[in-house]
Design an enzyme around this catalytic site. Structure first.
Site, mmCIF file in Angstrom:
data_model
loop_
_atom_site.group_PDB
_atom_site.id
_atom_site.type_symbol
_atom_site.label_atom_id
_atom_site.label_comp_id
_atom_site.label_asym_id
_atom_site.label_seq_id
_atom_site.Cartn_x
_atom_site.Cartn_y
_atom_site.Cartn_z
ATOM 1 N N GLU A 27 0.819 -1.204 0.000
ATOM 2 C CA GLU A 27 0.000 0.000 0.000
ATOM 3 C C GLU A 27 0.859 1.263 0.000
ATOM 4 O O GLU A 27 0.531 2.249 -0.666
ATOM 5 C CB GLU A 27 -0.947 0.008 1.195
ATOM 6 N N TYR A 76 -6.484 6.015 4.962
ATOM 7 C CA TYR A 76 -6.624 5.077 3.848
ATOM 8 C C TYR A 76 -5.788 3.815 4.075
ATOM 9 O O TYR A 76 -6.291 2.686 3.986
ATOM 10 C CB TYR A 76 -6.220 5.727 2.520
ATOM 11 N N ASP A 116 -9.740 6.078 -1.294
ATOM 12 C CA ASP A 116 -8.775 6.905 -2.020
ATOM 13 C C ASP A 116 -9.446 7.475 -3.255
ATOM 14 O O ASP A 116 -10.679 7.403 -3.408
ATOM 15 C CB ASP A 116 -7.526 6.093 -2.366
#
Length: 356
Positions: free
Chosen positions: A47, A130, A148
């Protein structure tokens, strides 16, 4: 339709997306290395790497990073120079520096185990809502959304929302609306299904591939033919342009580097000596003399452009042959420059102007 009607309905408008979206994802998901093992550490690495970076670019970096640093302990202990070299080319180096800070915090505060509670995850350096949501849902099966730009685009089109997605309040409302519909037992898949739809079907640039979308019978923008009107976002300020003079100081097989000041753009990273503005030959000669650089020759090498998020550098490179290695700099061989030094892409692209 107003923003309130869309996002303050307790999830009633969105709940119908869950079943078709999960079925589509399970049949059509891309095979990606971070989906093969959803350990929290691996999800976290992926991520962070995927922020501002394309999937195809990330895959080889991810595999190399995990081969060298397979766990939190190894990330916490690796020397920074080696860590930055592993990251070289991905940009936004503060991301990987924060990862190491977070790894050390996990070792010290959480006994080396990645925390499972959302609040604890959010407390780690470099992790925002996020990323914390992605880790919580994908690694630990918690009903915590990861919202996002991709996800906001999908939701804006589905609901035909005219709300400005640059407004933090809108992101919070979308997050709350999604949290109300997260399916028990499938939280990780649901998070990834939203990401996947936004990445490969509900596209950010160009027309969405509505014929392939499992939600085309639900999506209000598709039904009205107004897909390209969404999402709504206030115009971004124009990127400013900054001229730079970059010095390629060469002495035999050695090249000069210096550390950029901490803080600011590329803070604390190595650079070819870089000066603000486009300097004339006379200005450059005077500047080199002040730095204690004895030169044999100075010649224009070329011009390169590099774009950051909010600024564009116009880099005017000069190749300078030195008679000796001046002390203000770190002098490295070309081999070390290639194999050991983490040089930001803005400067790495100037290596083509170094002597053969």
């Amino acid at each position: 339709m107003t923003q309130r009607n869309i996002f303050n309905t307790g999830g009633a408008d969105l709940k119908q997306i869950v079943v078709p979206l999960l079925a589509w994802y399970r049949a059509n998901q891309r095979i990606l290395p971070w989906r093969e093992n959803t350990d929290a550490y691996r999800v976290w690495v992926s991520e962070i790497m995927l922020q501002q970076t394309r999937v195809d670019t990330v895959i080889p970096y991810y595999n190399r990073f995990l081969e060298r640093l397979p766990n939190i302990k190894s990330l916490a202990e690796v020397p920074e120079e080696e860590l930055l070299k592993l990251w070289e080319g991905l940009g936004y180096y503060s991301r990987v520096r924060n990862m190491q800070k977070a790894a050390r915090m996990i070792m010290d505060t959480f006994g080396g185990n990645f925390p499972q509670e959302y609040g604890d995850i959010l407390s780690l350096p470099g992790i925002g809502p996020y990323t914390a949501g992605a880790i919580s849902s994908i690694a630990f099966g918690r009903p915590v959304p990861a919202v996002d730009g991709n996800v906001m685009r999908v939701l804006s089109r589905i609901t035909e929302s005219g709300a400005d997605i640059a407004d933090p309040a809108v992101k919070k409302q979308m997050t709350a609306a999604l949290a109300a519909i997260y399916p028990a037992g499938s939280c990780g898949d649901f998070t990834q299904s939203l990401m996947e739809l936004g990445a490969i079907v509900c596209l950010p640039n160009g027309a969405p591939l509505c014929g392939r979308c499992p939600l085309n019978g639900i999506c209000r923008a598709c039904q009205s033919g107004r897909q390209m009107d969404y999402p709504v976002q206030a115009p971004k300020p124009e990127r400013r342009r900054e001229p730079k003079t970059v010095l390629l100081l060469c002495c035999g097989d050695f090249v000069a580097l210096r550390r950029r000041p901490e803080g600011g753009l590329l803070g604390g990273l190595w650079e070819f000596p870089c000066l603000d503005g486009k300097m004339t030959a006379n200005q450059l000669s005077a500047c080199l003399a002040e730095l204690g650089v004895c030169t044999r020759s100075i010649e224009k090498a070329g011009i390169q452009r590099h774009i950051f998020t909010h600024v564009e550098w116009q880099m005017h490179a000069y190749r300078v042959v030195c008679t000796e290695q001046a002390s203000p700099f770190r002098w490295v061989t070309r081999t070390a420059l290639e194999e050991q030094v983490a040089l930001p892409t803005a400067f790495r692209k100037l290596c083509r102007y170094l002597p053969a």
